[in-house]
Design an enzyme around this catalytic site. Structure first.
Site, PDB file in Angstrom:
ATOM      1  N   TRP A   1       0.862  -1.187   0.000  1.00  0.00           N
ATOM      2  CA  TRP A   1       0.000   0.000   0.000  1.00  0.00           C
ATOM      3  C   TRP A   1       0.897   1.236   0.000  1.00  0.00           C
ATOM      4  O   TRP A   1       1.903   1.278   0.694  1.00  0.00           O
ATOM      5  CB  TRP A   1      -0.865   0.033   1.261  1.00  0.00           C
ATOM      6  CG  TRP A   1      -2.199  -0.664   1.124  1.00  0.00           C
ATOM      7  CD1 TRP A   1      -2.397  -2.002   1.002  1.00  0.00           C
ATOM      8  CD2 TRP A   1      -3.487  -0.050   1.110  1.00  0.00           C
ATOM      9  NE1 TRP A   1      -3.733  -2.273   0.914  1.00  0.00           N
ATOM     10  CE2 TRP A   1      -4.444  -1.094   0.978  1.00  0.00           C
ATOM     11  CE3 TRP A   1      -3.950   1.262   1.211  1.00  0.00           C
ATOM     12  CZ2 TRP A   1      -5.812  -0.852   0.940  1.00  0.00           C
ATOM     13  CZ3 TRP A   1      -5.316   1.494   1.172  1.00  0.00           C
ATOM     14  CH2 TRP A   1      -6.225   0.448   1.031  1.00  0.00           C
TER      15      TRP A   1
ATOM     16  N   SER B   1      -0.081  -3.155   5.663  1.00  0.00           N
ATOM     17  CA  SER B   1       0.639  -3.103   6.947  1.00  0.00           C
ATOM     18  C   SER B   1       0.099  -4.105   7.969  1.00  0.00           C
ATOM     19  O   SER B   1       0.844  -4.572   8.834  1.00  0.00           O
ATOM     20  CB  SER B   1       0.555  -1.696   7.539  1.00  0.00           C
ATOM     21  OG  SER B   1       1.255  -0.808   6.715  1.00  0.00           O
TER      22      SER B   1
ATOM     23  N   LEU C   1       0.867   3.934   6.667  1.00  0.00           N
ATOM     24  CA  LEU C   1      -0.564   4.040   6.952  1.00  0.00           C
ATOM     25  C   LEU C   1      -0.969   5.498   6.854  1.00  0.00           C
ATOM     26  O   LEU C   1      -0.327   6.372   7.453  1.00  0.00           O
ATOM     27  CB  LEU C   1      -0.850   3.480   8.346  1.00  0.00           C
ATOM     28  CG  LEU C   1      -0.761   1.952   8.420  1.00  0.00           C
ATOM     29  CD1 LEU C   1      -0.385   1.492   9.814  1.00  0.00           C
ATOM     30  CD2 LEU C   1      -2.082   1.325   7.989  1.00  0.00           C
TER      31      LEU C   1
ATOM     32  N   HIS D   1     -10.542   2.841  10.426  1.00  0.00           N
ATOM     33  CA  HIS D   1      -9.633   1.782   9.979  1.00  0.00           C
ATOM     34  C   HIS D   1      -8.187   2.068  10.393  1.00  0.00           C
ATOM     35  O   HIS D   1      -7.468   1.210  10.918  1.00  0.00           O
ATOM     36  CB  HIS D   1      -9.708   1.705   8.447  1.00  0.00           C
ATOM     37  CG  HIS D   1      -9.558   0.331   7.911  1.00  0.00           C
ATOM     38  ND1 HIS D   1     -10.621  -0.449   7.537  1.00  0.00           N
ATOM     39  CD2 HIS D   1      -8.460  -0.412   7.674  1.00  0.00           C
ATOM     40  CE1 HIS D   1     -10.188  -1.608   7.106  1.00  0.00           C
ATOM     41  NE2 HIS D   1      -8.876  -1.611   7.177  1.00  0.00           N
TER      42      HIS D   1
ATOM     43  N   PHE E   1      10.811  -0.550  14.090  1.00  0.00           N
ATOM     44  CA  PHE E   1       9.478   0.006  13.799  1.00  0.00           C
ATOM     45  C   PHE E   1       9.541   0.895  12.555  1.00  0.00           C
ATOM     46  O   PHE E   1       9.745   2.102  12.635  1.00  0.00           O
ATOM     47  CB  PHE E   1       8.938   0.779  15.002  1.00  0.00           C
ATOM     48  CG  PHE E   1       7.489   1.161  14.853  1.00  0.00           C
ATOM     49  CD1 PHE E   1       6.516   0.189  14.671  1.00  0.00           C
ATOM     50  CD2 PHE E   1       7.097   2.486  14.879  1.00  0.00           C
ATOM     51  CE1 PHE E   1       5.174   0.531  14.519  1.00  0.00           C
ATOM     52  CE2 PHE E   1       5.758   2.848  14.731  1.00  0.00           C
ATOM     53  CZ  PHE E   1       4.792   1.865  14.555  1.00  0.00           C
TER      54      PHE E   1
ATOM     55  N   ARG F   1       8.419  12.245   4.906  1.00  0.00           N
ATOM     56  CA  ARG F   1       9.217  11.337   5.755  1.00  0.00           C
ATOM     57  C   ARG F   1       9.958  10.262   4.964  1.00  0.00           C
ATOM     58  O   ARG F   1      10.751   9.506   5.512  1.00  0.00           O
ATOM     59  CB  ARG F   1       8.294  10.709   6.820  1.00  0.00           C
ATOM     60  CG  ARG F   1       8.014  11.707   7.935  1.00  0.00           C
ATOM     61  CD  ARG F   1       6.722  11.456   8.672  1.00  0.00           C
ATOM     62  NE  ARG F   1       6.500  12.506   9.680  1.00  0.00           N
ATOM     63  CZ  ARG F   1       6.050  13.735   9.402  1.00  0.00           C
ATOM     64  NH1 ARG F   1       5.763  14.082   8.152  1.00  0.00           N
ATOM     65  NH2 ARG F   1       5.905  14.634  10.365  1.00  0.00           N
TER      66      ARG F   1
HETATM   67  C1  DLZ Z   1      -7.362  -1.579   4.211  1.00  0.00           C
HETATM   68  C2  DLZ Z   1      -6.186  -0.667   4.317  1.00  0.00           C
HETATM   69  C3  DLZ Z   1      -6.367   0.717   4.415  1.00  0.00           C
HETATM   70  C4  DLZ Z   1      -7.712   1.358   4.424  1.00  0.00           C
HETATM   71  N1  DLZ Z   1      -5.321   1.554   4.463  1.00  0.00           N
HETATM   72  C5  DLZ Z   1      -4.067   1.038   4.444  1.00  0.00           C
HETATM   73  C6  DLZ Z   1      -2.931   1.907   4.519  1.00  0.00           C
HETATM   74  O1  DLZ Z   1      -3.020   3.139   4.540  1.00  0.00           O
HETATM   75  N2  DLZ Z   1      -1.704   1.323   4.546  1.00  0.00           N
HETATM   76  C7  DLZ Z   1      -1.524  -0.046   4.526  1.00  0.00           C
HETATM   77  O2  DLZ Z   1      -0.376  -0.496   4.568  1.00  0.00           O
HETATM   78  N3  DLZ Z   1      -2.582  -0.865   4.443  1.00  0.00           N
HETATM   79  C8  DLZ Z   1      -3.834  -0.366   4.388  1.00  0.00           C
HETATM   80  N4  DLZ Z   1      -4.924  -1.194   4.306  1.00  0.00           N
HETATM   81  C9  DLZ Z   1      -4.692  -2.665   4.097  1.00  0.00           C
HETATM   82  C10 DLZ Z   1      -4.520  -3.443   5.395  1.00  0.00           C
HETATM   83  O3  DLZ Z   1      -3.255  -3.178   5.984  1.00  0.00           O
HETATM   84  C11 DLZ Z   1      -4.626  -4.954   5.117  1.00  0.00           C
HETATM   85  O4  DLZ Z   1      -3.760  -5.318   4.068  1.00  0.00           O
HETATM   86  C12 DLZ Z   1      -6.039  -5.415   4.758  1.00  0.00           C
HETATM   87  O5  DLZ Z   1      -6.983  -4.964   5.690  1.00  0.00           O
HETATM   88  C13 DLZ Z   1      -6.121  -6.954   4.648  1.00  0.00           C
HETATM   89  O6  DLZ Z   1      -5.798  -7.567   5.911  1.00  0.00           O
END
Ligand code: DLZ
Length: 162
Positions: free
Chosen positions: A27, A61, A86, A93, A118, A132
């Site tokens: 992501w 993540s 994230l 969420h 971390f 960052r």
């Molecule tokens: C679902 C989700 C959301 C909304 N946002 C992020 C994010 O900003 N960064 C990230 O690394 N992952 C995100 N995910 C995915 C979740 O980490 C995860 O992969 C799914 O919920 C499946 O378990």
């Protein structure tokens, strides 16, 4: 003058005997790619051998803690750097994932006896994340570099006592 950041490390480390994992989420790829590159660059500067830097990925993540544990065992790592980005959305969420992942990564290192760095950015905006990762010129340094340095220092200085 800015005081934030790792700055200089406390001594010159030789990571040539270390095996280091970088496990990154996919992501927010642009930021992730820069952070992974920063971590890798710093590991090489601290003499970790290229063949001893193992890079694998997970979807998001939330998958980092479980896969970090598996990766440590699979590759017999001395240290792992889980990297995720994230970014706050319009629901809760973000809060749930940040909380669960940071706690699980902290707990993992005590359970498994291997340091877990971390490498997770928890940002309110995309711009904060880009800054960052060193992607906005003149703003902030690439935090991946700090994580690379933390990994070598922690594995060399503290792992022998576990
Ligand atoms: C679902 C989700 C959301 C909304 N946002 C992020 C994010 O900003 N960064 C990230 O690394 N992952 C995100 N995910 C995915 C979740 O980490 C995860 O992969 C799914 O919920 C499946 O378990």
């Amino acid at each position: 003058m800015a005081v934030k950041g790792l700055g200089q490390i406390d001594q010159e480390y030789d990571g040539s005997n270390l095996k280091v994992g970088i496990l990154h989420a996919r992501w927010n790829k642009e930021v992730i790619d820069a952070l992974v590159e920063g971590a890798q660059k710093r590991l090489l500067e601290l003499k970790v051998k290229p063949e001893n830097i193992i890079i694998e990925s997970v979807p998001g993540s939330y998958e980092l803690p479980f896969a970090s544990a598996a990766m440590i065992k699979k590759h017999k790592l001395d240290v792992v750097i889980p990297i995720g980005v994230l970014i706050k959305g319009s629901t809760m969420h973000f809060e749930y994932i940040c909380d669960a992942v940071s706690k699980a990564l902290m707990d993992l290192q005590f359970k498994i006896g291997v340091p877990v760095i971390f490498g997770v950015l928890t940002c309110m905006t995309e711009e904060q994340a880009q800054a960052r990762a060193g992607l906005i010129p003149g703003k902030m340094h690439n935090h991946g570099e700090d994580w690379g340095a933390c990994a070598v220092e922690t594995a060399l200085k503290w792992s022998p006592y576990v």
